[in-house]
Scaffold this motif. Structure first.
Motif, PDB file in Angstrom:
ATOM      1  N   MET B   1       0.846  -1.201   0.000  1.00 45.01           N
ATOM      2  CA  MET B   1       0.000   0.000   0.000  1.00 45.01           C
ATOM      3  C   MET B   1       0.878   1.246   0.000  1.00 45.01           C
ATOM      4  SD  MET B   1      -3.168   0.770   2.545  1.00 45.01           S
ATOM      5  CE  MET B   1      -2.166   0.784   4.018  1.00 45.01           C
ATOM      6  N   LEU B   4      -0.054   6.584   3.265  1.00 47.10           N
ATOM      7  CA  LEU B   4      -1.357   7.209   3.473  1.00 47.10           C
ATOM      8  C   LEU B   4      -1.188   8.720   3.535  1.00 47.10           C
ATOM      9  CD1 LEU B   4      -2.615   4.833   6.299  1.00 47.10           C
ATOM     10  CD2 LEU B   4      -3.417   4.879   3.928  1.00 47.10           C
ATOM     11  N   ARG B   5      -2.233   9.429   3.100  1.00 43.30           N
ATOM     12  CA  ARG B   5      -2.211  10.891   3.221  1.00 43.30           C
ATOM     13  C   ARG B   5      -3.191  11.299   4.321  1.00 43.30           C
ATOM     14  NH1 ARG B   5       0.551  13.992  -0.049  1.00 43.30           N
ATOM     15  NH2 ARG B   5      -0.659  15.767   0.711  1.00 43.30           N
ATOM     16  N   PHE B   6      -2.780  12.280   5.119  1.00 45.19           N
ATOM     17  CA  PHE B   6      -3.594  12.655   6.276  1.00 45.19           C
ATOM     18  C   PHE B   6      -4.056  14.106   6.209  1.00 45.19           C
ATOM     19  CE2 PHE B   6      -1.034   9.061   7.602  1.00 45.19           C
ATOM     20  CZ  PHE B   6      -1.941   8.262   8.282  1.00 45.19           C
ATOM     21  N   TRP B   9      -6.445  15.603   8.818  1.00 49.72           N
ATOM     22  CA  TRP B   9      -6.518  14.736  10.008  1.00 49.72           C
ATOM     23  C   TRP B   9      -5.498  15.212  11.045  1.00 49.72           C
ATOM     24  CZ3 TRP B   9     -10.030  10.646  10.296  1.00 49.72           C
ATOM     25  CH2 TRP B   9     -10.674  10.337   9.099  1.00 49.72           C
ATOM     26  N   PHE B  12      -4.417  13.193  17.753  1.00 48.10           N
ATOM     27  CA  PHE B  12      -4.851  13.878  18.993  1.00 48.10           C
ATOM     28  C   PHE B  12      -4.500  13.100  20.247  1.00 48.10           C
ATOM     29  CE2 PHE B  12      -8.617  11.488  20.427  1.00 48.10           C
ATOM     30  CZ  PHE B  12      -8.842  10.668  19.324  1.00 48.10           C
ATOM     31  N   GLU B  24      -3.565   8.196  17.456  1.00 47.89           N
ATOM     32  CA  GLU B  24      -4.975   8.119  17.080  1.00 47.89           C
ATOM     33  C   GLU B  24      -5.330   9.438  16.399  1.00 47.89           C
ATOM     34  OE1 GLU B  24      -7.388   6.892  20.328  1.00 47.89           O
ATOM     35  OE2 GLU B  24      -9.215   6.781  19.124  1.00 47.89           O
ATOM     36  N   TYR B  27     -10.647  13.832  12.385  1.00 48.70           N
ATOM     37  CA  TYR B  27     -10.698  14.701  11.211  1.00 48.70           C
ATOM     38  C   TYR B  27     -11.156  16.109  11.602  1.00 48.70           C
ATOM     39  CZ  TYR B  27     -11.383  16.345   6.483  1.00 48.70           C
ATOM     40  OH  TYR B  27     -11.286  17.076   5.329  1.00 48.70           O
ATOM     41  N   ILE B  54     -15.656   7.616  13.067  1.00 48.52           N
ATOM     42  CA  ILE B  54     -14.453   7.428  12.231  1.00 48.52           C
ATOM     43  C   ILE B  54     -13.220   8.004  12.914  1.00 48.52           C
ATOM     44  CG2 ILE B  54     -13.466   7.797   9.927  1.00 48.52           C
ATOM     45  CD1 ILE B  54     -16.087   6.407   9.630  1.00 48.52           C
ATOM     46  N   ARG B  55     -12.546   7.176  13.643  1.00 53.68           N
ATOM     47  CA  ARG B  55     -11.234   7.540  14.211  1.00 53.68           C
ATOM     48  C   ARG B  55     -10.359   6.351  13.951  1.00 53.68           C
ATOM     49  NH1 ARG B  55     -12.885   8.391  20.385  1.00 53.68           N
ATOM     50  NH2 ARG B  55     -14.806   9.449  19.830  1.00 53.68           N
ATOM     51  N   PHE B  56      -9.128   6.575  13.695  1.00 51.97           N
ATOM     52  CA  PHE B  56      -8.311   5.383  13.524  1.00 51.97           C
ATOM     53  C   PHE B  56      -6.937   5.535  14.102  1.00 51.97           C
ATOM     54  CE2 PHE B  56      -7.965   7.950   9.842  1.00 51.97           C
ATOM     55  CZ  PHE B  56      -6.619   7.958   9.556  1.00 51.97           C
ATOM     56  N   ARG B  57      -6.309   4.431  14.293  1.00 56.97           N
ATOM     57  CA  ARG B  57      -4.989   4.398  14.910  1.00 56.97           C
ATOM     58  C   ARG B  57      -3.963   3.936  13.890  1.00 56.97           C
ATOM     59  NH1 ARG B  57      -5.746   1.897  20.979  1.00 56.97           N
ATOM     60  NH2 ARG B  57      -6.870   3.698  21.806  1.00 56.97           N
TER      61      ARG B  57
END
Lengths: 68, 390
Positions: B1, B4-6, B9, B12, B24, B27, B54-57
């Motif tokens: 992959m 990733l682009r953030f 985001w 926090f 974590e 957005y 929608i939160r991700f680690r």
């Protein structure tokens, strides 16, 4: 959870999908919208699963001071 | 992959898997950090429908990749402080300029600076990388107008200064402090989080955990505040920090502080800073009112004793450093030239009234000036005049 993780990566890589989700006026509307949008992308998610994730997120936020 | 682009985001919060940190994200799009504290903005953002779900680690590798792809703004200045000393006023003023991105005590960065507690095996170089990557992600422009990144840290982070210096060796920094009794009173009203027993972690030189348990809260606060002030004074001497005393606010922000941070201000920007200074920093809907007199009335005898014993020696050291850096007659003269009304008033006074008025005005402006400085300057001026007449 694997299905939801796949959905998160999809949201991160798809600005149009992200913006569509951001337009949801409240949480029930968002939870109602996600399963269909996920299915269009080959990901199966139920509203009940999503509600559990929201609760886990809330719990994790409330417990943030205890996880040094 | 691919990486990733953030965009939009914000990392926090830190999480740990064994001794491996990760972050974590939530957005925020182009929303600014518009509140007096980073955590307040996050508190509101995390409750949006989107962020509720929608939160991700990600592991730190994703942060490193994002840093390489989009480095964000380089920090232009760091703000350390003793707590309750005017540092929030400084951040509110800086944040009033659209070209500044100001992060006020981001908890996620505090945790990263203290990663040695959770990841003692990681080398200091490794941890400096982690700090750089995190600052880079936090320092992404939000509105597109920002050019300068300023970060205010939690008071306890002055203990983490060496790690921060390793990560950012050339960023100018300041330490903001105030009269020890006034700081004690403010913290007695509502204690800053780092003064709760246990929050400082193991970094309490000279304080055994067994002693802390039985220690009176006021003594504990005074000792920790003293340690923060002492540590700051040490690094100011060795790493060119700028000491800022509460009484110098707000004027120092568009004066020495702007110069220290390398900012050239336009007249319009100075006016914006002045407007921001008219309001209470932590409750921006209220106009600012000085509480110095009220705090001194509230100070109890034990508070004064503790402040005197544990904080005052380091306060005096900070004042000495400030004086060596920007005090004395040259600083007073520079300030006087910008105050024609005072200049005129002083011209008509006899020697004793002149000395007293000048000393009082300097004290109110936060300029460290002593009677001897003025007397020496007068003697030098007379000698110079005599030489010219000869």
């Amino acid at each position: 959870m694997a299905a939801f993780s796949a959905f998160l990566v999809t949201v991160l890589n798809d600005a149009a999908l992200r913006d569509e989700l951001l337009e949801a006026p409240d949480l029930p509307a968002l939870l109602a919208r996600v399963p269909a949008l996920a299915r269009e992308r080959g990901i199966e998610l139920s509203e009940e699963e999503l509600r559990e994730i929201v609760n886990a997120n809330r719990r994790s936020w409330l417990e943030r001071w205890t996880d040094r | 992959m691919s990486a990733l682009r953030f965009d939009g985001w914000v990392p926090f919060r830190l999480y740990w898997q064994e001794s491996e940190p990760g972050v974590e994200w939530l957005y925020m799009g182009s929303h600014p950090f518009g509140d007096p504290f980073f955590e307040t903005t996050i508190y509101f953002e995390i409750q949006t429908p989107f962020n509720s779900l929608i939160r991700f680690r990600t592991p730190l590798a994703a942060l490193a990749e994002w840093h390489a792809a989009s480095p964000g703004l380089e920090p232009a200045g760091f703000i350390f402080h003793l707590s309750r000393s005017g540092s929030t006023l400084i951040t509110r003023m800086l944040a009033a300029l659209p070209r500044n991105l100001v992060l006020s005590e981001p908890g996620v960065l505090d945790r990263m600076l203290r990663s040695h507690e959770r990841a003692p095996q990681a080398s200091v170089e490794q941890r400096a990388d982690w700090v750089r990557w995190l600052v880079s992600a936090l320092g992404q422009p939000r509105t597109g107008l920002e050019q300068c990144l300023f970060i205010k840290f939690d008071p306890r982070n002055v203990l983490d200064f060496p790690l921060l210096r390793l990560a950012f060796p050339h960023v100018p920094w300041i330490f903001v402090y105030r009269d020890p009794v006034e700081v004690m009173v403010s913290n007695a009203r509502s204690s800053a989080r780092f003064l709760a027993k246990g929050m400082m972690g193991p970094d309490l030189p000279g304080l055994e955990p067994r002693l802390v348990e039985d220690m009176d809260d006021q003594e504990y606060s005074a000792r920790v505040l003293g340690m923060v002030a002492q540590t700051a004074a040490r690094y100011i001497e060795s790493a060119q920090g700028m000491p800022v005393e509460y009484r110098q606010l707000p004027a120092i922000v568009w004066g020495d502080l702007a110069r220290h941070f390398g900012i050239q201000l336009t007249a319009e920007e100075i006016e914006r800073l002045q407007q921001a200074a008219a309001f209470d920093a932590k409750e921006p809907n209220r106009r600012f009112e000085s509480d110095t007199a009220a705090k001194n009335r509230e100070a109890t005898e034990p508070m004064r004793r503790m402040a005197g014993e544990w904080i005052a020696p380091h306060y005096r050291k900070l004042e000495e450093l400030r004086r060596a850096r920007s005090g004395g007659f040259p600083a007073f003269r520079g300030w006087l030239l910008d105050n024609p009304q005072l200049f005129d008033r002083l011209r008509g006074l006899d020697r004793e009234s002149f000395l007293q008025t000048a000393l009082q005005a300097a004290s109110q402006a936060g300029i460290a000036l002593e009677r001897g400085d003025l007397e020496s300057a007068i003697a030098e001026a007379r000698a110079e005049l005599a030489r010219r007449l000869v």
